[in-house]
Design an enzyme around this catalytic site. Structure first.
Site, PDB file in Angstrom:
ATOM      1  N   SER A 141       7.068 -46.842  -3.328  1.00  0.00           N
ATOM      2  CA  SER A 141       7.012 -45.414  -3.027  1.00  0.00           C
ATOM      3  C   SER A 141       5.604 -44.983  -2.627  1.00  0.00           C
ATOM      4  O   SER A 141       4.611 -45.425  -3.208  1.00  0.00           O
ATOM      5  CB  SER A 141       7.466 -44.605  -4.240  1.00  0.00           C
ATOM      6  OG  SER A 141       7.224 -43.219  -4.042  1.00  0.00           O
ATOM      7  N   TYR A 199       5.832 -40.709   3.185  1.00  0.00           N
ATOM      8  CA  TYR A 199       6.016 -39.288   3.498  1.00  0.00           C
ATOM      9  C   TYR A 199       4.903 -38.900   4.457  1.00  0.00           C
ATOM     10  O   TYR A 199       3.762 -39.369   4.317  1.00  0.00           O
ATOM     11  CB  TYR A 199       5.889 -38.413   2.246  1.00  0.00           C
ATOM     12  CG  TYR A 199       7.033 -38.506   1.287  1.00  0.00           C
ATOM     13  CD1 TYR A 199       8.295 -38.014   1.617  1.00  0.00           C
ATOM     14  CD2 TYR A 199       6.863 -39.068   0.016  1.00  0.00           C
ATOM     15  CE1 TYR A 199       9.352 -38.083   0.714  1.00  0.00           C
ATOM     16  CE2 TYR A 199       7.910 -39.143  -0.888  1.00  0.00           C
ATOM     17  CZ  TYR A 199       9.160 -38.650  -0.541  1.00  0.00           C
ATOM     18  OH  TYR A 199      10.198 -38.726  -1.416  1.00  0.00           O
ATOM     19  N   THR A 252      10.647 -41.704   5.116  1.00  0.00           N
ATOM     20  CA  THR A 252      11.660 -40.802   4.550  1.00  0.00           C
ATOM     21  C   THR A 252      11.702 -39.534   5.399  1.00  0.00           C
ATOM     22  O   THR A 252      10.683 -38.885   5.612  1.00  0.00           O
ATOM     23  CB  THR A 252      11.331 -40.471   3.081  1.00  0.00           C
ATOM     24  OG1 THR A 252      11.422 -41.688   2.324  1.00  0.00           O
ATOM     25  CG2 THR A 252      12.292 -39.453   2.502  1.00  0.00           C
ATOM     26  N   LYS A 304      14.684 -43.540   6.664  1.00  0.00           N
ATOM     27  CA  LYS A 304      15.525 -43.411   5.472  1.00  0.00           C
ATOM     28  C   LYS A 304      15.941 -41.943   5.316  1.00  0.00           C
ATOM     29  O   LYS A 304      15.088 -41.067   5.237  1.00  0.00           O
ATOM     30  CB  LYS A 304      14.735 -43.868   4.240  1.00  0.00           C
ATOM     31  CG  LYS A 304      15.467 -43.736   2.920  1.00  0.00           C
ATOM     32  CD  LYS A 304      14.609 -44.333   1.803  1.00  0.00           C
ATOM     33  CE  LYS A 304      15.274 -44.206   0.452  1.00  0.00           C
ATOM     34  NZ  LYS A 304      15.200 -42.838  -0.087  1.00  0.00           N
ATOM     35  N   SER A 335      20.994 -42.732   3.440  1.00  0.00           N
ATOM     36  CA  SER A 335      20.508 -42.276   2.136  1.00  0.00           C
ATOM     37  C   SER A 335      20.602 -40.767   2.049  1.00  0.00           C
ATOM     38  O   SER A 335      20.415 -40.068   3.048  1.00  0.00           O
ATOM     39  CB  SER A 335      19.041 -42.714   1.963  1.00  0.00           C
ATOM     40  OG  SER A 335      18.465 -42.133   0.806  1.00  0.00           O
ATOM     41  N   HIS A 389      18.755 -39.466  -0.553  1.00  0.00           N
ATOM     42  CA  HIS A 389      17.609 -39.311  -1.463  1.00  0.00           C
ATOM     43  C   HIS A 389      18.080 -39.309  -2.920  1.00  0.00           C
ATOM     44  O   HIS A 389      17.580 -38.552  -3.754  1.00  0.00           O
ATOM     45  CB  HIS A 389      16.852 -38.012  -1.128  1.00  0.00           C
ATOM     46  CG  HIS A 389      15.376 -38.066  -1.419  1.00  0.00           C
ATOM     47  ND1 HIS A 389      14.436 -38.050  -0.427  1.00  0.00           N
ATOM     48  CD2 HIS A 389      14.692 -38.139  -2.589  1.00  0.00           C
ATOM     49  CE1 HIS A 389      13.228 -38.106  -0.977  1.00  0.00           C
ATOM     50  NE2 HIS A 389      13.360 -38.163  -2.283  1.00  0.00           N
ATOM     51  N   ARG A 424      19.003 -35.975  -4.533  1.00  0.00           N
ATOM     52  CA  ARG A 424      17.933 -35.122  -5.083  1.00  0.00           C
ATOM     53  C   ARG A 424      17.457 -34.064  -4.082  1.00  0.00           C
ATOM     54  O   ARG A 424      16.594 -33.266  -4.401  1.00  0.00           O
ATOM     55  CB  ARG A 424      16.743 -36.001  -5.503  1.00  0.00           C
ATOM     56  CG  ARG A 424      17.070 -36.891  -6.685  1.00  0.00           C
ATOM     57  CD  ARG A 424      16.112 -38.067  -6.791  1.00  0.00           C
ATOM     58  NE  ARG A 424      14.817 -37.740  -7.354  1.00  0.00           N
ATOM     59  CZ  ARG A 424      14.558 -37.612  -8.658  1.00  0.00           C
ATOM     60  NH1 ARG A 424      15.551 -37.738  -9.545  1.00  0.00           N
ATOM     61  NH2 ARG A 424      13.340 -37.359  -9.088  1.00  0.00           N
ATOM     62  N   GLY A 468      21.918 -45.464  -2.754  1.00  0.00           N
ATOM     63  CA  GLY A 468      22.594 -44.370  -3.464  1.00  0.00           C
ATOM     64  C   GLY A 468      23.906 -44.785  -4.102  1.00  0.00           C
ATOM     65  O   GLY A 468      24.858 -45.160  -3.415  1.00  0.00           O
ATOM     66  N   GLY A 469      23.954 -44.729  -5.427  1.00  0.00           N
ATOM     67  CA  GLY A 469      25.213 -44.914  -6.161  1.00  0.00           C
ATOM     68  C   GLY A 469      25.589 -46.342  -6.505  1.00  0.00           C
ATOM     69  O   GLY A 469      26.636 -46.576  -7.099  1.00  0.00           O
ATOM     70  N   GLY A 504      17.942 -47.908  -6.878  1.00  0.00           N
ATOM     71  CA  GLY A 504      16.857 -47.068  -7.369  1.00  0.00           C
ATOM     72  C   GLY A 504      16.919 -46.804  -8.863  1.00  0.00           C
ATOM     73  O   GLY A 504      16.232 -47.461  -9.646  1.00  0.00           O
ATOM     74  N   ARG A 505      17.760 -45.854  -9.269  1.00  0.00           N
ATOM     75  CA  ARG A 505      17.782 -45.477 -10.693  1.00  0.00           C
ATOM     76  C   ARG A 505      18.011 -46.650 -11.640  1.00  0.00           C
ATOM     77  O   ARG A 505      17.312 -46.739 -12.662  1.00  0.00           O
ATOM     78  CB  ARG A 505      18.845 -44.394 -10.936  1.00  0.00           C
ATOM     79  CG  ARG A 505      18.412 -43.005 -10.462  1.00  0.00           C
ATOM     80  CD  ARG A 505      19.441 -41.955 -10.855  1.00  0.00           C
ATOM     81  NE  ARG A 505      19.077 -40.642 -10.379  1.00  0.00           N
ATOM     82  CZ  ARG A 505      19.413 -40.139  -9.193  1.00  0.00           C
ATOM     83  NH1 ARG A 505      20.127 -40.882  -8.339  1.00  0.00           N
ATOM     84  NH2 ARG A 505      19.052 -38.916  -8.842  1.00  0.00           N
TER      85      ARG A 505
END
Length: 371
Positions: A115, A138, A164, A236, A258, A260, A263, A292-293, A314-315
């Site tokens: 990141s 970013y 992103t 992304k 994606s 995000h 979020r 995602g997911g 990610g998470r």
């Protein structure tokens, strides 16, 4: 009495169980920061649930005595199509932060996307271990700062830039506002930019983002980014065929479907629901990845069957990091790989190139068959 506490007393047996371990390990503010989505969190739930509405159509009596999960992304061979998504502020999850995640990625022979808003510097991550890694970017109002970090990443051997494109402003994350989320120091910008912002009304992170992110970023700026780096650029945050076609026109090297991690804008589709539209628009010209997911090896298989070359996680990685540090991240990736391998075997696919659209049946397929 619920079975859940009994299971959790032993070692986690799947990725979802790491979330509960992370919840116990972290202060509420930090756990909420990683776990929450925007506004009603509809898309947050849908990112996971949409996978459960895709069914398998396995092939039988195929020789699956040898399973090869390896694949290639932008010419780099990885052990499976499971990569590590960019997630910010990892030292909030564990004192070693992104360095622990980078070492786990290297041990699992996969690619980590670091990141831009990391709590370890580009240099620290690069010197922690030898591995292929990408930098997520970013674009700030002060373009010179974004340019300096990109050029530093290139010098330190990063292999691609992941831009992103879904964050002209930060999404409304109500739990962070309630918790008055405090942002830690961002070491990549020391000496370049003050990231210390005090905001009495809510999330420091939201105040910081509105101060530094460039809401004027547009398609023409891809040309600017190409002018400052020789690295391939992936974008992304693509969810539609229209944007996938525009991305092709400006000459990106890859697309990441994606939202995000749900979020940013709530009520956008789950990424697995948007994937096929983007894949069809791209038509094989560049790799399409999905983030995602993803919580199961079955999810990885479903994404590949619908045309993704790989998924980014990610998470679950952050939950593994919070629960057990580097070892936890390794466990999360290895669990997903083990489940993916079993899914391939039971679906009759000895290698990733054998995974095809005919191996899955989506809601749309079922509706079509009724017409």
């Amino acid at each position: 009495m619920s079975m859940f506490p009994v299971l959790m007393a032993s070692e986690p047996v799947n990725v979802n169980e790491f979330q509960e371990l992370a919840r116990r390990a972290l202060p509420k503010m930090y756990y909420d920061f990683f776990a929450a989505g925007a506004e009603d969190q509809h898309t947050l739930r849908e990112n996971v649930e949409a996978f459960s509405r895709i069914m398998f159509q396995p092939r039988i009596l195929v020789d699956v005595s040898k399973i090869d999960m390896s694949t290639t992304i932008l010419g780099y061979k990885i052990s499976s199509p499971i990569m590590i998504a960019p997630t910010s502020l990892q030292k909030l999850a564990h004192p070693e932060g992104e360095i622990a995640t980078a070492r786990a990625a290297a041990a699992c022979n996969t690619i980590m996307v670091v990141s831009f808003m990391a709590t370890c510097t580009v240099e620290e991550v690069a010197s922690s271990c030898d591995a292929v890694r990408f930098l997520q970017l970013y674009v700030f109002k002060r373009r010179d700062i974004s340019a300096q970090v990109v050029q530093k990443a290139e010098r330190y051997g990063f292999k691609a830039i992941v831009l992103t494109v879904d964050t002209p402003r930060l999404g409304r994350r109500e739990i962070d506002i309630k918790n008055k989320m405090v942002s830690p120091k961002l070491k990549n910008f020391e000496g370049l930019l003050s990231t210390e912002i005090s905001n009495d009304k809510g999330s420091d992170l939201e105040a910081l983002a509105s101060e530094i992110f460039d809401p004027s970023l547009s398609w023409k700026d891809i040309e600017w980014l190409k002018s400052i780096t020789k690295l391939p650029i992936l974008i992304k945050g693509v969810l539609t065929s229209e944007d996938a076609i525009k991305a092709m026109e400006v000459g990106v090297s890859g697309i990441i479907v994606s939202n995000h991690g749900a979020r940013q804008l709530d009520y956008v589709p789950a990424t697995i629901s948007a994937l096929e539209e983007v894949v069809q628009a791209v038509g094989g010209r560049v790799p399409v990845l999905l983030d995602g997911g993803v919580r199961r090896g079955t999810d990885v298989f479903k994404a590949l069957a619908l045309g993704a070359q790989a998924v980014l996680v990610g998470r679950p990685v952050v939950y593994g990091l919070a629960a057990m540090g580097e070892q936890g991240v390794r466990r999360v990736i290895e669990m997903l790989k083990d489940e993916f391998e079993i899914t391939m075997a039971l679906s009759g696919c000895p290698s990733v190139k054998d995974i095809s659209r005919s191996h899955v049946r989506t809601e749309r397929d079922r509706l079509r068959s009724m017409l």
